[in-house]
Motif scaffolding. Structure first.
Motif, PDB file in Angstrom:
ATOM      1  N   VAL A  83      26.609  52.441   3.541  1.00 55.08           N
ATOM      2  CA  VAL A  83      27.161  52.368   4.963  1.00 55.08           C
ATOM      3  C   VAL A  83      26.035  52.129   6.120  1.00 55.08           C
ATOM      4  O   VAL A  83      25.875  51.838   7.060  1.00 55.08           O
ATOM      5  N   ALA A  84      24.868  53.127   5.816  1.00 59.41           N
ATOM      6  CA  ALA A  84      23.979  53.423   6.700  1.00 59.41           C
ATOM      7  C   ALA A  84      22.775  52.074   6.959  1.00 59.41           C
ATOM      8  O   ALA A  84      22.482  51.603   7.966  1.00 59.41           O
ATOM      9  N   HIS A  85      22.789  51.361   5.706  1.00 59.80           N
ATOM     10  CA  HIS A  85      21.827  50.277   5.790  1.00 59.80           C
ATOM     11  C   HIS A  85      22.313  48.871   5.666  1.00 59.80           C
ATOM     12  O   HIS A  85      21.662  47.711   5.778  1.00 59.80           O
ATOM     13  N   GLY A  86      23.609  48.789   4.920  1.00 59.72           N
ATOM     14  CA  GLY A  86      24.240  47.422   4.883  1.00 59.72           C
ATOM     15  C   GLY A  86      24.857  47.062   5.900  1.00 59.72           C
ATOM     16  O   GLY A  86      25.176  47.464   6.961  1.00 59.72           O
ATOM     17  N   PRO A  87      24.893  45.578   5.866  1.00 59.12           N
ATOM     18  CA  PRO A  87      25.554  44.932   7.341  1.00 59.12           C
ATOM     19  C   PRO A  87      27.108  45.101   7.447  1.00 59.12           C
ATOM     20  O   PRO A  87      27.574  45.041   8.578  1.00 59.12           O
ATOM     21  N   GLU A  88      27.860  45.397   6.331  1.00 53.60           N
ATOM     22  CA  GLU A  88      29.114  45.789   6.344  1.00 53.60           C
ATOM     23  C   GLU A  88      29.640  47.241   6.265  1.00 53.60           C
ATOM     24  O   GLU A  88      30.652  47.450   5.544  1.00 53.60           O
ATOM     25  N   GLY A  89      28.584  48.011   6.611  1.00 51.61           N
ATOM     26  CA  GLY A  89      29.041  49.695   6.090  1.00 51.61           C
ATOM     27  C   GLY A  89      30.245  49.996   6.883  1.00 51.61           C
ATOM     28  O   GLY A  89      31.230  50.406   6.363  1.00 51.61           O
ATOM     29  N   PRO A  90      30.508  49.635   8.436  1.00 52.76           N
ATOM     30  CA  PRO A  90      31.708  50.348   8.921  1.00 52.76           C
ATOM     31  C   PRO A  90      32.911  50.029   8.064  1.00 52.76           C
ATOM     32  O   PRO A  90      33.864  50.444   8.103  1.00 52.76           O
ATOM     33  N   PHE A  91      32.917  48.326   7.902  1.00 53.44           N
ATOM     34  CA  PHE A  91      34.136  47.787   7.129  1.00 53.44           C
ATOM     35  C   PHE A  91      34.457  48.537   6.061  1.00 53.44           C
ATOM     36  O   PHE A  91      35.632  48.873   5.659  1.00 53.44           O
ATOM     37  N   LEU A  92      33.317  48.915   5.339  1.00 49.13           N
ATOM     38  CA  LEU A  92      33.620  49.677   3.758  1.00 49.13           C
ATOM     39  C   LEU A  92      33.999  51.032   3.893  1.00 49.13           C
ATOM     40  O   LEU A  92      34.909  51.518   3.502  1.00 49.13           O
ATOM     41  N   LEU A  93      33.515  51.623   4.979  1.00 48.34           N
ATOM     42  CA  LEU A  93      34.018  53.129   5.564  1.00 48.34           C
ATOM     43  C   LEU A  93      35.426  53.082   5.689  1.00 48.34           C
ATOM     44  O   LEU A  93      36.294  53.756   5.316  1.00 48.34           O
ATOM     45  N   VAL A  94      36.098  52.166   6.659  1.00 47.31           N
ATOM     46  CA  VAL A  94      37.430  52.024   7.015  1.00 47.31           C
ATOM     47  C   VAL A  94      38.273  51.785   5.912  1.00 47.31           C
ATOM     48  O   VAL A  94      39.239  52.136   5.660  1.00 47.31           O
ATOM     49  N   ALA A  95      37.687  50.822   4.946  1.00 45.78           N
ATOM     50  CA  ALA A  95      38.558  50.469   3.495  1.00 45.78           C
ATOM     51  C   ALA A  95      38.495  51.630   2.751  1.00 45.78           C
ATOM     52  O   ALA A  95      39.869  51.841   1.913  1.00 45.78           O
ATOM     53  N   SER A  96      37.676  52.362   2.487  1.00 44.50           N
ATOM     54  CA  SER A  96      37.710  53.212   1.718  1.00 44.50           C
ATOM     55  C   SER A  96      38.551  54.600   2.301  1.00 44.50           C
ATOM     56  O   SER A  96      39.398  55.088   1.497  1.00 44.50           O
ATOM     57  N   ALA A  97      38.677  54.888   3.712  1.00 42.85           N
ATOM     58  CA  ALA A  97      39.866  55.685   4.268  1.00 42.85           C
ATOM     59  C   ALA A  97      41.052  55.041   3.854  1.00 42.85           C
ATOM     60  O   ALA A  97      42.046  55.935   3.762  1.00 42.85           O
ATOM     61  N   VAL A  98      41.273  53.929   4.202  1.00 42.20           N
ATOM     62  CA  VAL A  98      42.786  53.319   3.821  1.00 42.20           C
ATOM     63  C   VAL A  98      43.152  53.505   2.410  1.00 42.20           C
ATOM     64  O   VAL A  98      44.182  53.763   2.039  1.00 42.20           O
ATOM     65  N   ALA A  99      42.123  53.349   1.618  1.00 39.67           N
ATOM     66  CA  ALA A  99      42.398  53.520   0.130  1.00 39.67           C
ATOM     67  C   ALA A  99      42.848  54.967  -0.293  1.00 39.67           C
ATOM     68  O   ALA A  99      43.418  55.118  -1.241  1.00 39.67           O
ATOM     69  N   LEU A 100      42.011  55.815   0.108  1.00 33.89           N
ATOM     70  CA  LEU A 100      42.304  57.260   0.017  1.00 33.89           C
ATOM     71  C   LEU A 100      43.687  57.555   0.443  1.00 33.89           C
ATOM     72  O   LEU A 100      44.492  58.299   0.008  1.00 33.89           O
ATOM     73  N   LEU A 101      43.873  57.074   1.537  1.00 34.99           N
ATOM     74  CA  LEU A 101      45.360  57.238   2.331  1.00 34.99           C
ATOM     75  C   LEU A 101      46.414  56.814   1.398  1.00 34.99           C
ATOM     76  O   LEU A 101      47.587  57.419   1.040  1.00 34.99           O
ATOM     77  N   ILE A 102      46.176  55.660   0.743  1.00 31.45           N
ATOM     78  CA  ILE A 102      47.377  55.087  -0.104  1.00 31.45           C
ATOM     79  C   ILE A 102      47.397  55.738  -1.344  1.00 31.45           C
ATOM     80  O   ILE A 102      48.516  56.087  -1.948  1.00 31.45           O
ATOM     81  N   THR A 103      46.308  56.106  -1.884  1.00 29.76           N
ATOM     82  CA  THR A 103      46.176  56.889  -3.266  1.00 29.76           C
ATOM     83  C   THR A 103      47.041  58.189  -2.811  1.00 29.76           C
ATOM     84  O   THR A 103      47.748  58.710  -3.840  1.00 29.76           O
TER      85      THR A 103
END
Length: 497
Positions: free
Chosen positions: A41-61
């Motif tokens: 998340v800190a060094h990748g170009p798509e870090g913020p997008f991955l963080l939001v996707a992880s939160a959505v996946a946790l909510l669905i789970t």
């Protein structure tokens, strides 16, 4: 009795080193995964997008887990009720009622009453119970009847599988040490416990002296009860009427002193009486003796079509003088139609007819108290006779029809399948009254006498309901074979006119 549910005992917690290693390894893996995600998340170009996707996946789970938990509860299963032990003592708690939608137990089971004799030694009853359990039989009640010679008669009320034959059950009991086994079908009425049933019989006997033979029949099951008066109709001592105060028990026959004089003999050839049954029967007779003569005090006042009022009530020996006076006012033809014999002998039968030991009698009296009609319901062995006597001046006014309807209803309430009336073909009034009942009738001629038999089995409920509507209530009991000895029976019986 309040049922108690005991929670299972908690096992002591045992610490194991293998569990610690697994937990420590899981912790390191979780730290490594968290570090990798943080670097991405800190060094990748798509870090913020991955963080939001992880939160959505946790909510669905989490939502899926909640839905799954509600649909498939992980609560422990309900405790199963242990099957009824075949050795359960009488009076134990019945099984809880089945839940809605479940098949009732009575659909696949049947009730049996069984008696068997076992040795009076430890383990004998346990052997019987084990044999019953092997065939899936549940013991609902159990009574023990000790025998003087040392054995014990055990009486069971059983719930057995519908497909289990009585022969298999009897053989199983014999293999477990029981002998002299007797078994018959039972019904829901047998589910009443013995103390409750005996108290009910005592209450009925206390209210009405006529209930004693019926109460004995209910207490002892299928049996024949004979009443032997102290004297014959001619005044001579009657043979067999000298029962001792304490009574006599001889296997299938018991003899008791009748409180009204003479003796009561109870016979049950298919099953010997036990000392316990003898003691219960003797207690009922003693209760009847202590209370003395008595009849219910209820009465009904009826208005005849011409406007006169009559009172209908139960009659007993206290009405003997009034009944003899009515005989004196009756014509010879009226007495002859009733008794079918010498008119001079009619008075000799009144004491027997009015005794509650031989049936029930209804009397009709005028507003001034004069007795003008009698209706009798007489136990004649396994049959029941109905008879009427109406004073000449009060005939053709509907009194006979009213008395006959009440007597038929009383017979239906006592469980009679049929009643018969003995008359002559010229007695058109009695024939018309029997036809007016609306019941199936059979007609036959016996020795020149017309016998009309009314069948009650198909219309017993309607007759009893109509009888109750008139306000004359009588306890509903089972039919009792209770007979007057042939030599003592009044004119009008089916046999030996």
């Amino acid at each position: 009795m309040t049922e108690r549910t005991h929670a299972p005992a908690q096992r002591p917690h045992r610490h194991h080193w293998r569990r610690d290693i697994v937990e420590l390894a899981a912790l390191f893996c979780a730290v490594a995964v968290a570090d990798g995600i943080a670097n991405l998340v800190a060094h990748g170009p798509e870090g913020p997008f991955l963080l939001v996707a992880s939160a959505v996946a946790l909510l669905i789970t989490a939502a899926f887990h909640t839905w799954w938990a509600r649909r498939h509860s992980h609560a422990p299963p309900p405790l199963r009720t242990a099957p009824s032990a075949p050795g359960r003592a009488a009076g134990s708690e019945p099984a809880s009622a089945p839940e809605s939608g479940s098949e009732p137990a009575t659909a696949t089971t049947s009730l049996w009453r069984m008696r068997t004799t076992v040795r009076d030694e430890p383990g004998s009853l346990a052997s019987i119970c084990t044999a019953l359990a092997h065939h899936g039989v549940d013991i609902l009640t159990l009574q023990t009847h000790p025998l003087p010679e040392g054995g014990t008669v055990d009486e069971f009320l059983l719930r057995a599988p519908q497909q289990l034959p009585a022969g298999d059950l009897t053989r199983a009991i014999a293999g477990a040490g029981g002998h002299s086994t007797w078994i018959e079908r039972a019904d829901a009425h047998d589910l009443v416990d013995t103390p409750t049933r005996v108290l009910g019989l005592a209450t009925r006997t206390a209210l009405d002296a006529a209930e004693l033979p019926l109460a004995l029949r209910q207490l002892l099951g299928r049996c024949t009860i004979h009443s032997i008066p102290a004297t014959t109709l001619s005044g001579r001592p009657n043979a067999g009427a000298d029962a001792p105060v304490e009574g006599v028990l001889e296997e299938t026959v018991m003899r008791l002193r009748d409180p009204s004089g003479g003796a009561i003999t109870v016979e049950r050839p298919y099953l010997p009486f036990t000392p316990t049954e003898f003691a219960r029967a003797r207690a009922l007779v003693e209760l009847d003796a202590r209370l003395g003569p008595r009849v219910p005090h209820g009465h009904d006042v009826l208005t005849l079509p011409e406007g006169n009022e009559i009172t209908v009530r139960r009659a007993d020996g206290s009405d003997l003088a009034a009944a003899r006076a009515m005989h004196d006012r009756c014509s010879e033809r009226t007495l002859g139609l009733r008794y079918h014999g010498p008119v001079s002998d009619a008075d000799r039968y009144l004491a027997h007819l009015l005794s509650p030991r031989f049936g029930r009698t209804l009397a009709a009296t005028t507003a001034s108290g004069k007795l003008v009609a009698l209706g009798h319901l007489l136990w004649d062995g396994d049959e029941t006779e109905v008879a009427l006597l109406i004073e000449d001046d009060w005939q053709r006014r509907g009194i006979g029809t009213e008395l006959l309807g009440r007597l038929i209803a009383m017979a239906a309430e006592t469980g009679c399948d049929s009643v018969y009336a003995v008359t002559q073909a010229s007695n058109t009034g009695m024939v018309a009254a029997m036809r007016g009942l609306g019941l199936p009738l059979d007609y036959q001629i016996e020795e020149g006498t017309l016998v009309i038999t009314a069948r009650l089995d198909a219309t017993r409920g309607d007759a009893a309901q109509g009888h109750a509507a008139r306000g004359h209530a009588t306890p509903a009991v089972s039919r009792v074979p209770y007979e007057l000895p042939r030599a003592q029976h009044p004119y009008g019986q089916r046999h030996g006119h």
